[in-house]
Design a protein around this motif. Structure first.
Motif, PDB file in Angstrom:
ATOM      1  N   ARG A 178     -16.287  -7.504   2.882  1.00 46.11           N
ATOM      2  CA  ARG A 178     -15.754  -7.316   1.432  1.00 46.11           C
ATOM      3  C   ARG A 178     -14.283  -7.905   1.243  1.00 46.11           C
ATOM      4  NH1 ARG A 178     -15.487  -0.855   0.966  1.00 46.11           N
ATOM      5  NH2 ARG A 178     -13.605  -1.073   2.449  1.00 46.11           N
ATOM      6  N   THR A 179     -13.453  -7.868   2.562  1.00 44.03           N
ATOM      7  CA  THR A 179     -12.100  -8.518   2.227  1.00 44.03           C
ATOM      8  C   THR A 179     -12.032 -10.041   1.926  1.00 44.03           C
ATOM      9  OG1 THR A 179     -11.323  -6.512   3.642  1.00 44.03           O
ATOM     10  CG2 THR A 179      -9.831  -8.395   3.061  1.00 44.03           C
ATOM     11  N   PHE A 203      -9.284  -1.334   7.336  1.00 45.18           N
ATOM     12  CA  PHE A 203      -8.607  -0.158   7.657  1.00 45.18           C
ATOM     13  C   PHE A 203      -9.090   0.416   9.021  1.00 45.18           C
ATOM     14  CE2 PHE A 203      -8.190  -0.382   3.054  1.00 45.18           C
ATOM     15  CZ  PHE A 203      -6.976  -0.166   2.767  1.00 45.18           C
ATOM     16  N   MET A 257      -6.805  -6.018   3.157  1.00 43.12           N
ATOM     17  CA  MET A 257      -6.700  -5.201   4.155  1.00 43.12           C
ATOM     18  C   MET A 257      -7.966  -4.544   4.972  1.00 43.12           C
ATOM     19  SD  MET A 257      -4.056  -1.987   4.168  1.00 43.12           S
ATOM     20  CE  MET A 257      -2.981  -2.007   5.647  1.00 43.12           C
ATOM     21  N   LEU A 265     -24.009   2.699   4.342  1.00 44.48           N
ATOM     22  CA  LEU A 265     -23.923   3.575   5.289  1.00 44.48           C
ATOM     23  C   LEU A 265     -24.999   3.846   6.210  1.00 44.48           C
ATOM     24  CD1 LEU A 265     -22.505   6.254   2.934  1.00 44.48           C
ATOM     25  CD2 LEU A 265     -21.259   4.463   4.018  1.00 44.48           C
ATOM     26  N   ASN A 309     -14.443   1.857   6.072  1.00 44.66           N
ATOM     27  CA  ASN A 309     -14.731   2.753   4.720  1.00 44.66           C
ATOM     28  C   ASN A 309     -15.352   1.937   3.659  1.00 44.66           C
ATOM     29  OD1 ASN A 309     -12.784   0.711   4.419  1.00 44.66           O
ATOM     30  ND2 ASN A 309     -11.247   1.913   3.498  1.00 44.66           N
ATOM     31  N   PRO A 310     -16.713   1.491   3.965  1.00 41.81           N
ATOM     32  CA  PRO A 310     -17.532   0.837   3.012  1.00 41.81           C
ATOM     33  C   PRO A 310     -17.889   1.859   1.967  1.00 41.81           C
ATOM     34  CG  PRO A 310     -18.716   1.303   4.853  1.00 41.81           C
ATOM     35  CD  PRO A 310     -17.581   1.887   5.339  1.00 41.81           C
ATOM     36  N   PHE A 311     -18.056   1.518   0.667  1.00 50.02           N
ATOM     37  CA  PHE A 311     -18.403   2.490  -0.422  1.00 50.02           C
ATOM     38  C   PHE A 311     -19.894   3.060  -0.120  1.00 50.02           C
ATOM     39  CE2 PHE A 311     -15.494  -0.497  -2.527  1.00 50.02           C
ATOM     40  CZ  PHE A 311     -14.210   0.305  -2.484  1.00 50.02           C
ATOM     41  N   PRO A 312     -20.171   4.156  -0.698  1.00 48.64           N
ATOM     42  CA  PRO A 312     -21.765   4.522  -0.457  1.00 48.64           C
ATOM     43  C   PRO A 312     -22.459   3.692  -1.534  1.00 48.64           C
ATOM     44  CG  PRO A 312     -20.350   6.318  -1.182  1.00 48.64           C
ATOM     45  CD  PRO A 312     -19.347   5.170  -1.205  1.00 48.64           C
ATOM     46  N   LYS A 313     -22.439   2.474  -1.569  1.00 49.82           N
ATOM     47  CA  LYS A 313     -23.326   1.657  -2.384  1.00 49.82           C
ATOM     48  C   LYS A 313     -24.076   0.890  -1.448  1.00 49.82           C
ATOM     49  CE  LYS A 313     -19.560   0.937  -5.776  1.00 49.82           C
ATOM     50  NZ  LYS A 313     -19.146   0.537  -7.019  1.00 49.82           N
ATOM     51  N   TYR A 329     -17.954  -5.936  -4.583  1.00 53.89           N
ATOM     52  CA  TYR A 329     -16.839  -5.082  -5.399  1.00 53.89           C
ATOM     53  C   TYR A 329     -15.782  -5.815  -5.904  1.00 53.89           C
ATOM     54  CZ  TYR A 329     -14.124  -0.996  -6.373  1.00 53.89           C
ATOM     55  OH  TYR A 329     -13.221  -0.116  -6.763  1.00 53.89           O
ATOM     56  N   GLY A 330     -14.827  -6.439  -4.800  1.00 57.88           N
ATOM     57  CA  GLY A 330     -13.801  -7.020  -5.287  1.00 57.88           C
ATOM     58  C   GLY A 330     -13.796  -8.163  -6.323  1.00 57.88           C
ATOM     59  N   MET A 347       0.788  -1.095  -0.024  1.00 59.53           N
ATOM     60  CA  MET A 347      -0.068  -0.094   0.061  1.00 59.53           C
ATOM     61  C   MET A 347       0.865   1.182   0.086  1.00 59.53           C
ATOM     62  SD  MET A 347      -3.086  -0.438  -0.391  1.00 59.53           S
ATOM     63  CE  MET A 347      -4.590   0.516  -0.488  1.00 59.53           C
TER      64      MET A 347
END
Lengths: 383, 261
Positions: B170-171, B101, B99, B156, B105-109, B117-118, B62
């Motif tokens: 998500r990871t 964090f 990773m 969110l 920090n999820p996406f606003p989706k 997503y991935g 990163m």
């Protein structure tokens, strides 16, 4: 017992009061100016949109033309547009005309300038958004910080400070005039082969119909649109870059950490969330472009034009598009400028005031639309 | 540094690793060597600025985002491959080394789209494949029962703890071998923290987890092994129980007993 929190007398208190009043006056003055301007324009311009039959649709659907004012012996006045005069005279043979006066631009409507401005704005925004958003993505996501980037930023800032008439003359020289490159022009005439070699370099064949070149377009829609695009680019780039930077770092990191490539990251985790800012920027750009007179007065605008842009072309498809792009157009700001120079008379006034009113309403609704859309998108995309 | 026992099946091997944020002028991490075991939880502890997060971000490269940052010496091997070798594609590396964090920090989706997503990035478009993977990941992150009825509503709208577990889901949807967690609970309240810790406890069976934490209690609760860093150096690294009950180094003892940091 005395009040320990009693008000103290002194300069700070007075300054507080004076400051409040001063700032207040400044604010209310702006509002007062705005209301006065909008009020007067509306009061004077609105009647043009209505006549004895109600809504005057002719004003929005007809192009500007000369108004012929016919006076009978008894003082009765007939107002007839130039294009209708023969027919009117044939229809009313009994009327004895004592006096005939002509007023340029006072007849018809503003359809031509409205369409011309719409075309200029659409083509200009297509160009400037593609270039501007690309440049903003490069500056915010790819370019390495350093002297090079600082130089680019300085250049953009300088570009934003160039007076619009300079853009207009630049566009005129660069796109409209047909000429040799000055350095090649000096000592002798060039052979056809040399001409072809040099001109060929600057001309890109456009179908079999002709060439797309950077010179010799004449007063044309495309020359005006590109000139406007260059003028508005700094605004678009700066605003788009800011909206890209406003996207939280967390989105980028999350995207990359999930195995996205840089472009995938930009496409899926940055651009969608910068969209509202970019939209606002582009609509603000539109209002700016729509209102500019100087960049188009040499490059694209015709004061008078009998037909709508592209209407004279007999070609179809892409050829028609090419004819449209190289046709001159009327445009609202330039039309208003033309009208403003006319000698004042009761017959031209409705046209002058009506044009200004319609133009103001258009630009204001665009600005309002941008605020409305931005708020809606922000609501759906909050983080 | 204290002598350390050999780890039989390391997933990450560090050999004399130094790292600099300013092209090598000053090293933020100094000559660190140790092995991180597979399918266990390894905690990095130490006072702020000791380089533990920096080291974590070396594992999925990163730090590539920072122009002037680079590993100045030594070698980091993950699954036996030097990850800074020119033939290594950071994008492929990050698919294997996920990773989570500090700030969720999820996406606003939607919740679904966040987890998918991935997979979408990897070009998976088949709807039923995505749905299966999303459900599996959400179950894996112990979030399925809480969100199964509102997969299409915005991520969110979830609580902070749920958002962080969504980020974990998500990871794991990408099925990495290693999950790096950078203070995953520092923005959460104690109850949400407990849930995330419980989740980490379950994930250790499938993933090798490296977690940076400011909380020594957390490190002692969830980790198998703990590394203590101070000013960019690895001071002590051993089984968590040993490190907290019988630290070998004076500085470790001072830190865990709260005398500094």
């Amino acid at each position: 017992m005395s009040n320990p929190f009693a008000e103290t007398k002194g300069g700070a208190k007075r300054a507080e009061k004076l400051g409040r009043i001063g700032f207040g006056i400044a604010t209310y003055m702006i509002i007062a100016f705005a209301i006065t301007i909008f009020g007067i324009i509306t009061y004077q311009g609105l009647p043009t949109l209505f006549n004895s039959d109600g809504f005057n649709s002719e004003f929005l659907t007809e192009s500007p033309q000369t108004l012929i004012v016919l006076k009978e012996g008894d003082g009765t006045v007939h107002k007839v547009s130039f294009s209708n005069i023969e027919k009117w005279k044939a229809d009313n043979p009994e009327i004895q005309i004592e006096e005939e006066k002509r007023f340029s631009y006072a007849g018809g409507g503003i359809a031509g300038p409205l369409i011309g401005t719409a075309l200029l704005v659409i083509i200009c925004m297509l160009i400037s958004l593609v270039v501007g958003i690309s440049a903003a993505i490069f500056l915010s996501e790819y370019a390495r910080p350093g002297n090079f980037l600082n130089t680019i930023r300085l250049a953009i800032l300088n570009l934003a400070g160039v007076p619009s008439i300079v853009f207009g003359l630049f566009g005129f020289g660069f796109f409209c005039l047909s000429r040799w490159l000055p350095v090649l022009r000096y000592d002798r005439d060039f052979t056809q082969a040399e001409q072809d070699a040099v001109i060929g370099f600057f001309r890109i064949p456009f179908m079999d119909h002709g060439y797309v070149s950077f010179e010799g377009w004449g007063t044309s829609l495309i020359a005006g649109a590109i000139t406007l695009a260059i003028m508005v680019l700094p605004i678009i780039i700066t605003a788009c870059e800011e909206s890209l930077r406003a996207v939280p770092k967390g989105f980028r990191e999350a995207s990359l950490a999930l195995g996205a490539s840089k472009w995938q990251m930009i496409r899926t985790a940055v651009l969608p969330y910068a969209f509202s800012g970019m939209l606002t920027a582009s609509i603000l750009g539109v209002t700016r472009v729509a209102g500019e007179t100087a960049p188009i007065m040499f490059t694209a605008a015709a004061a008078a034009k009998a037909t709508l842009p592209g209407a004279e072309s007999n070609n179809g498809g892409l050829f028609w598009l090419s004819d449209l792009l190289t046709d001159s157009v009327q445009a609202m700001p330039y039309h208003i400028y033309t009208l403003a120079k006319l000698p004042e008379s009761e017959f031209t006034k409705p046209m002058q005031q009506g044009s200004i009113f319609v133009f103001m309403v258009l630009v204001m609704s665009l600005a309002g639309l941008s605020v409305f859309l931005r708020n809606r998108i922000r609501k759906s995309l909050k983080w | 540094m204290s002598t350390q026992e050999v780890i039989s099946s390391p997933i990450i091997t560090l050999d004399d690793v130094s790292f600099s944020y300013d092209m090598g002028k000053t090293n933020t991490i100094k000559n660190v060597s140790f092995d991180i075991p597979e399918k266990q939880v390894t905690a990095f502890i130490g006072p702020s600025g000791c380089g533990k997060s920096t080291l974590l971000r070396c594992f999925n490269r990163m730090n590539d985002l920072i122009e002037t940052a680079k590993v100045t010496s030594g070698k980091i091997e993950i699954m036996g491959q030097d990850i800074n070798a020119p033939t290594v594609d950071a994008i492929e590396l990050r698919k294997q080394v996920g990773m989570v964090f500090q700030k969720y920090n999820p996406f606003p989706k939607s919740i679904f789209e966040n987890v998918a997503y991935g997979l979408r990035i990897q070009g998976i478009k088949n709807k039923s494949d995505l749905a299966t993977a999303v459900e599996k990941s959400l179950r894996g992150a112990a979030l399925w029962d809480e969100v199964k009825d509102r997969l299409n509503s915005s991520a969110l709208g979830l609580s902070g703890g749920q958002q962080q577990r969504l980020c974990i889901a998500r990871t794991i949807a990408v099925q990495p071998k290693v999950i790096l967690m950078d203070e995953p609970c520092s923005a959460l309240d104690p109850i949400a923290t407990a849930k995330v810790e419980e989740l980490i406890n379950e994930l250790r069976e499938q993933f090798s987890i490296v977690i940076v934490t400011h909380s020594m209690q957390q490190a002692s609760r969830i980790s198998d092994r703990t590394a203590f860093f101070y000013l960019g150096e690895l001071i002590e690294y051993s089984d968590t129980t040993d490190l907290f009950s019988a630290p070998k180094e004076k500085r470790t003892e001072d830190y865990i007993s709260g005398r500094f940091g």
